[in-house]
Design an enzyme around this catalytic site. Structure first.
Site, PDB file in Angstrom:
ATOM      1  N   HIS A   1     -12.839  -2.961  47.773  1.00 51.75           N
ATOM      2  CA  HIS A   1     -11.388  -3.211  47.754  1.00 51.75           C
ATOM      3  C   HIS A   1     -10.918  -3.647  49.139  1.00 51.75           C
ATOM      4  CE1 HIS A   1      -9.947  -1.052  43.870  1.00 51.75           C
ATOM      5  NE2 HIS A   1     -11.056  -1.721  43.686  1.00 51.75           N
TER       6      HIS A   1
ATOM      7  N   TYR B   1      -0.217   3.040  45.268  1.00 50.32           N
ATOM      8  CA  TYR B   1       0.401   4.288  45.730  1.00 50.32           C
ATOM      9  C   TYR B   1       1.903   4.129  45.533  1.00 50.32           C
ATOM     10  CZ  TYR B   1      -3.971   5.699  48.037  1.00 50.32           C
ATOM     11  OH  TYR B   1      -5.270   6.078  48.299  1.00 50.32           O
TER      12      TYR B   1
ATOM     13  N   PRO C   1      -5.034  14.721  49.320  1.00 53.22           N
ATOM     14  CA  PRO C   1      -5.872  13.580  48.926  1.00 53.22           C
ATOM     15  C   PRO C   1      -5.243  12.197  49.149  1.00 53.22           C
ATOM     16  CG  PRO C   1      -5.073  14.752  46.986  1.00 53.22           C
ATOM     17  CD  PRO C   1      -4.682  15.560  48.165  1.00 53.22           C
TER      18      PRO C   1
ATOM     19  N   LYS D   1      -9.394  10.941  52.426  1.00 59.33           N
ATOM     20  CA  LYS D   1     -10.205  11.213  53.623  1.00 59.33           C
ATOM     21  C   LYS D   1     -11.231  12.341  53.482  1.00 59.33           C
ATOM     22  CE  LYS D   1      -8.748   8.226  56.531  1.00 59.33           C
ATOM     23  NZ  LYS D   1      -9.247   7.168  55.626  1.00 59.33           N
TER      24      LYS D   1
ATOM     25  N   TYR E   1      -6.611   4.008  57.062  1.00 57.35           N
ATOM     26  CA  TYR E   1      -7.114   4.104  55.686  1.00 57.35           C
ATOM     27  C   TYR E   1      -8.582   3.697  55.611  1.00 57.35           C
ATOM     28  CZ  TYR E   1      -6.938   4.167  50.604  1.00 57.35           C
ATOM     29  OH  TYR E   1      -7.165   4.475  49.283  1.00 57.35           O
TER      30      TYR E   1
HETATM   31  P1  RFL Z   1     -17.365  20.650  48.064  1.00 59.85           P
HETATM   32  O1  RFL Z   1     -17.443  19.379  47.304  1.00 59.85           O
HETATM   33  O2  RFL Z   1     -16.259  21.587  47.736  1.00 59.85           O
HETATM   34  O3  RFL Z   1     -18.761  21.386  47.881  1.00 59.85           O
HETATM   35  C1  RFL Z   1     -18.963  22.718  48.296  1.00 59.85           C
HETATM   36  C2  RFL Z   1     -20.036  23.318  47.422  1.00 59.85           C
HETATM   37  O4  RFL Z   1     -20.302  24.661  47.836  1.00 59.85           O
HETATM   38  C3  RFL Z   1     -20.430  25.474  46.702  1.00 59.85           C
HETATM   39  N1  RFL Z   1     -20.153  26.877  47.058  1.00 59.85           N
HETATM   40  C4  RFL Z   1     -21.121  27.786  47.281  1.00 59.85           C
HETATM   41  N2  RFL Z   1     -22.460  27.705  47.236  1.00 59.85           N
HETATM   42  C5  RFL Z   1     -23.157  28.822  47.505  1.00 59.85           C
HETATM   43  N3  RFL Z   1     -22.562  30.024  47.826  1.00 59.85           N
HETATM   44  C6  RFL Z   1     -21.239  30.155  47.876  1.00 59.85           C
HETATM   45  N4  RFL Z   1     -20.674  31.313  48.186  1.00 59.85           N
HETATM   46  C7  RFL Z   1     -20.446  29.000  47.611  1.00 59.85           C
HETATM   47  N5  RFL Z   1     -19.120  28.763  47.571  1.00 59.85           N
HETATM   48  C8  RFL Z   1     -18.959  27.482  47.236  1.00 59.85           C
HETATM   49  C9  RFL Z   1     -19.446  24.897  45.702  1.00 59.85           C
HETATM   50  O5  RFL Z   1     -19.763  25.249  44.378  1.00 59.85           O
HETATM   51  C10 RFL Z   1     -19.597  23.405  45.969  1.00 59.85           C
HETATM   52  O6  RFL Z   1     -20.555  22.805  45.131  1.00 59.85           O
HETATM   53  O7  RFL Z   1     -17.296  20.390  49.630  1.00 59.85           O
HETATM   54  P2  RFL Z   1     -17.961  19.237  50.532  1.00 59.85           P
HETATM   55  O8  RFL Z   1     -19.406  19.076  50.200  1.00 59.85           O
HETATM   56  O9  RFL Z   1     -17.529  19.531  51.904  1.00 59.85           O
HETATM   57  O10 RFL Z   1     -17.268  17.872  50.018  1.00 59.85           O
HETATM   58  C11 RFL Z   1     -15.889  17.655  50.215  1.00 59.85           C
HETATM   59  C12 RFL Z   1     -15.329  16.785  49.094  1.00 59.85           C
HETATM   60  O11 RFL Z   1     -15.700  17.349  47.843  1.00 59.85           O
HETATM   61  C13 RFL Z   1     -13.791  16.666  49.203  1.00 59.85           C
HETATM   62  O12 RFL Z   1     -13.384  16.561  50.531  1.00 59.85           O
HETATM   63  C14 RFL Z   1     -13.276  15.434  48.434  1.00 59.85           C
HETATM   64  O13 RFL Z   1     -13.487  15.573  47.061  1.00 59.85           O
HETATM   65  C15 RFL Z   1     -11.781  15.238  48.715  1.00 59.85           C
HETATM   66  N6  RFL Z   1     -11.198  14.118  47.942  1.00 59.85           N
HETATM   67  C16 RFL Z   1     -11.342  12.819  48.364  1.00 59.85           C
HETATM   68  N7  RFL Z   1     -12.066  12.545  49.475  1.00 59.85           N
HETATM   69  C17 RFL Z   1     -12.259  11.240  49.846  1.00 59.85           C
HETATM   70  O14 RFL Z   1     -12.899  11.007  50.885  1.00 59.85           O
HETATM   71  N8  RFL Z   1     -11.767  10.173  49.127  1.00 59.85           N
HETATM   72  C18 RFL Z   1     -11.034  10.386  48.003  1.00 59.85           C
HETATM   73  O15 RFL Z   1     -10.634   9.409  47.346  1.00 59.85           O
HETATM   74  C19 RFL Z   1     -10.761  11.739  47.601  1.00 59.85           C
HETATM   75  N9  RFL Z   1     -10.038  12.018  46.487  1.00 59.85           N
HETATM   76  C20 RFL Z   1     -10.457  14.400  46.790  1.00 59.85           C
HETATM   77  C21 RFL Z   1      -9.876  13.314  46.078  1.00 59.85           C
HETATM   78  C22 RFL Z   1     -10.289  15.702  46.317  1.00 59.85           C
HETATM   79  C23 RFL Z   1      -9.545  15.924  45.165  1.00 59.85           C
HETATM   80  N10 RFL Z   1      -9.434  17.253  44.706  1.00 59.85           N
HETATM   81  C24 RFL Z   1      -9.721  17.637  43.376  1.00 59.85           C
HETATM   82  C25 RFL Z   1      -9.274  18.307  45.661  1.00 59.85           C
HETATM   83  C26 RFL Z   1      -9.121  13.529  44.946  1.00 59.85           C
HETATM   84  C27 RFL Z   1      -8.920  14.843  44.499  1.00 59.85           C
HETATM   85  C28 RFL Z   1      -8.033  15.028  43.305  1.00 59.85           C
HETATM   86  C1  PHB Z   2      -9.282   8.745  43.280  1.00 63.28           C
HETATM   87  O1  PHB Z   2      -9.634   7.672  42.769  1.00 63.28           O
HETATM   88  O2  PHB Z   2      -9.578   9.829  42.756  1.00 63.28           O
HETATM   89  C2  PHB Z   2      -8.471   8.725  44.511  1.00 63.28           C
HETATM   90  C3  PHB Z   2      -8.196   7.522  45.136  1.00 63.28           C
HETATM   91  C4  PHB Z   2      -7.416   7.498  46.285  1.00 63.28           C
HETATM   92  C5  PHB Z   2      -6.912   8.679  46.786  1.00 63.28           C
HETATM   93  C6  PHB Z   2      -7.215   9.886  46.170  1.00 63.28           C
HETATM   94  C7  PHB Z   2      -7.993   9.918  45.017  1.00 63.28           C
HETATM   95  O3  PHB Z   2      -6.122   8.641  47.884  1.00 63.28           O
END
Ligand code: RFL
Ligand code: PHB
Length: 392
Positions: A76, A202, A294, A298, A385
């Site tokens: 993109h 957005y 989110p 990042k 971004y």
């Molecule tokens: P995670 O993915 O939370 O993984 C942590 C893992 O640790 C496990 N765990 C344990 N394991 C053993 N013992 C314990 N006591 C434990 N406690 C927990 C968990 O089960 C899990 O599997 O952290 P990690 O690896 O640091 O990754 C971070 C990302 O997952 C997170 O930052 C992103 O998903 C955030 N995020 C986005 N980030 C982006 O860079 N671009 C995006 O477009 C974006 N969109 C989003 C997002 C997060 C969202 N939500 C649901 C919060 C959109 C959404 C809606």
């Molecule tokens: C997504 O596709 O889940 C998504 C995209 C952009 C964002 C957050 C989540 O800023």
């Protein structure tokens, strides 16, 4: 008690941070184990991030786990901003020479797990009672129970990659926590329909924020801002689509294709930083140390940025006996983290309905008008971004 097995690095958590760190360590010839509380299916099915910065794309490619992303990911070159029905395109490529990649976190965790399968990595899923002890001793201890069997590892270092609700961060003595909780969450819907637009939209609206995103040409991801205490069960698909349409520019709403949701969930909005990110032999990476709302996409990108620094620092300490990068790990990462916190907070504040006052809404309008008329303002948004270079 069963004898303990020695590994150089014990990794807690098999999310993107833990899996990527393990993979980088494997490539560097460093021994490791990953312990994960959930099942593999659960971790691979968790619908979260969708947008990767160039730095994350480069890292996946450099580590030879980017082949499917290169084939199936969507490049993109910009995003669209909408405010009360008006639209403005931010052209990343023209403003920064860079672009981002749309590729789901589910796919990244799948690709990393398959890579680990191919080399027989030691990953314990469904690990219960995970404990970290002796963090300031000559070796740290990582223990857990898997299928009723107690496992003990002695580790030169432990990487806490266990997300916001994990056990690692509470083990850091004297940790300082910086936090902002917003009164809202994002209600997200995944749907097998073509995306409403080729680029992300957005949308800031008096009713609240909305985001149109995607996973592929046939799979869409949409979000609407809801209040923090909202329940998913109160949102039928029809109610969700009506609310989304109401917040989008009229012509976008008119071409939205709806269908049955295949996933629906609410994510809280939070800004959080823990410092320092290290204590003795324990080092935190990813969501275990920091959370961003989110809006700026990042979170996963920051997790990968931490892991890249950490893998190199661990390798230097374990292979060359050089502890300097490890000693500076927290300081190095926090510089980037705070800039991402600033951007995510700013982008959230200018697009979400957070206060119910007309002054705040007029400021948001002014931000939009300023962006529309200023290339400098657009460049600030674009360069944040797509991801700041590591030295900024
Ligand atoms: P995670 O993915 O939370 O993984 C942590 C893992 O640790 C496990 N765990 C344990 N394991 C053993 N013992 C314990 N006591 C434990 N406690 C927990 C968990 O089960 C899990 O599997 O952290 P990690 O690896 O640091 O990754 C971070 C990302 O997952 C997170 O930052 C992103 O998903 C955030 N995020 C986005 N980030 C982006 O860079 N671009 C995006 O477009 C974006 N969109 C989003 C997002 C997060 C969202 N939500 C649901 C919060 C959109 C959404 C809606
Ligand atoms: C997504 O596709 O889940 C998504 C995209 C952009 C964002 C957050 C989540 O800023």
């Amino acid at each position: 008690m069963a004898a303990s097995i020695h590994v150089e690095v014990g990794i807690v958590g098999a999310g993107p941070a833990g899996l990527m760190l393990g993979w980088m360590l494997a490539r560097a010839g460093v021994s490791f184990v990953i312990v994960e509380r959930q099942s593999r299916e659960y971790v691979e099915g968790r619908i979260r991030a969708g947008v990767l910065e160039q730095g994350a794309v480069d890292l996946l490619n450099a580590c030879e786990v980017g082949a499917r992303m290169q084939r199936e990911g969507l490049v993109h070159d910009g995003i669209e901003l909408a405010c009360d029905g008006e639209s403005l395109r931010i052209d990343f490529r023209a403003l920064t020479g860079k672009s981002v990649m749309v590729y789901g976190q589910t796919e990244i965790t799948r690709d990393l797990n398959l890579a680990h399968d191919s080399i027989g990595s030691r990953i314990h899923y469904e690990a219960a009672q995970v404990t970290l002890t002796e963090l300031t001793g000559t070796r740290a201890a990582l223990a857990c129970t898997v299928a009723g069997e107690a496992l003990h590892y002695s580790c030169d270092f432990i990487a806490g990659c266990d997300g916001f609700h994990g056990v690692s961060r509470p083990a850091i003595v004297g940790v300082q926590e910086y936090e902002r909780i917003y009164p809202s969450g994002w209600l997200g819907v995944l749907c097998d329909t073509p995306p409403v637009s080729p680029e992300l939209i957005y949308a800031s609206h008096a009713r609240g924020f909305a985001l149109c995103s995607m996973r592929s040409p046939t799979r869409s991801r949409y979000y609407v801002q809801v209040s923090a205490d909202e329940q998913v069960d109160d949102w039928s698909d029809a109610r969700f689509w009506d609310e989304l349409r109401a917040r989008l520019p009229r012509e976008v709403a008119a071409r939205l294709v709806t269908g049955p949701s295949i996933e629906k969930s609410i994510a809280p909005l939070r800004s959080f930083v823990a410092a320092p990110m290290q204590h003795g032999r324990l080092l935190l990476a990813g969501d275990a140390a920091h959370i961003v709302p989110p809006t700026g996409a990042k979170g996963l990108n920051l997790a990968f940025a931490d892991v890249e620094v950490l893998a190199a620092a661990l390798r230097a300490a374990l292979r060359d006996g050089d502890d300097r990068a490890l000693a500076r790990y927290s300081e190095t990462c926090l510089k980037r983290i705070w800039k991402a916190e600033r951007f995510s907070w700013w982008f959230t504040s200018v697009t979400h309905r957070l206060q119910d006052d007309s002054f705040a809404r007029q400021l948001q309008r002014a931000e939009f008008d300023y962006l529309a008329g200023s290339r400098a303002a657009q460049t600030v948004l674009a360069e944040n971004y797509v991801g700041l270079p590591s030295h900024v």
